[in-house]
Design an enzyme around this catalytic site. Sequence first.
Site, short mmCIF file in Angstrom:
data_model
loop_
_atom_site.label_atom_id
_atom_site.label_comp_id
_atom_site.label_asym_id
_atom_site.label_seq_id
_atom_site.Cartn_x
_atom_site.Cartn_y
_atom_site.Cartn_z
N GLY A 48 0.83 -1.20 0.00
CA GLY A 48 0.00 0.00 0.00
C GLY A 48 0.86 1.24 0.00
N GLU A 49 0.41 2.29 0.67
CA GLU A 49 1.11 3.57 0.79
C GLU A 49 1.18 4.36 -0.51
OE1 GLU A 49 4.37 2.02 4.16
OE2 GLU A 49 5.07 2.95 2.29
#
Length: 354
Positions: free
Chosen positions: A321-322
């Site tokens: 993610g991120e």
Amino acid sequence: MSRVLSEVLAAVRPVDQSLFPVAKAHLDNLTKPRGSLGRLEELAARLFVIGGGAKPVVDPARIYVCAGDHGVAAEGVSLFPQEVTRQMVANFLAGGAGINVLAATAGIDLRVVDAGCLGDPFAPHPRFAGARVASGTANLAEAPAMTREQCESALLLGVSLAEAAAAEGVRALGTGDMGIANTTPSTALFCAYLGLSPAEITGPGTGLDAGGVGRKAAIVAKGLALHADVVAGGDPVAVLACLGGLEIACLAGLVIGAAACRLPIAVDGFISTAAYVAARAICPTVADYAVVSHASAEPGYAPIMAALGQKPLLDLGLRLGEGTGAALALFLMRSACNIYNDMATFASAGVSEG
């Protein structure tokens, strides 16, 4: 639906499909066998069309990492404690996370947004937006995660981020997320919007074992049962309010805002895709502007893509993610633009056509 949100949705226009043959003719006239750059050519054509027939451009690009906490974390659906959300926001702002490295490598501006974290307000930072709608969500297995008002506020926050970026000259956006336990609401949203089952798509998230995955699937099923009338009612904003998260709603708004501003947007992994699916349910035309960046390693991602009828650009086994996959996708989008704009034609290069 609020008047402001309705006006934003009305501003989203489909791309001009008649421009695709124009793009193909140009790409076929470049010094290469036709179609030999594969999906980069498809991507270049999409970016040309999104831009309304102007030279495709994605620079400068910006990724927004939107953060929020989740009441469903109390159900033990994540290996990590809830305070990690705040700790990772601090890590983003200090430049120490995976997305910081990949965004810097790809030359992408990175911004961090507190859409719904717990705890005290964060200290001011030049690349941080302290725009918290609420301090975390309720437990979706026991109550609606958000009120309708909170959900619409988070959606409009995302829209405002896209509008601000466009006003500053940004030409492409990317999505990123941070929120401990946020694969659980994301899974619930996929089930609600796409008709998938918790048993089919619930995955380990940050590393649950088989027993943990089973318990997580049961929590998702409990939430879906609790909010079954809302899901059956077919109001996509109401579904997002009951089953989503503040950062997920913010990212959905970012996708809608990008489309309203006619900006391409790279959609990151599992959580960002849930936000995209929510945005698409609210405003189907956003699909014209969204690039699904990579195939999440979450085991449920393949049936999700099958339900959407879309194929991600990359398959690298990512599950962080991120915005990490979005950063890589934006680099490919830049490459596609440069192919379209900078390669020689057969005539200009004096190369014989095959």
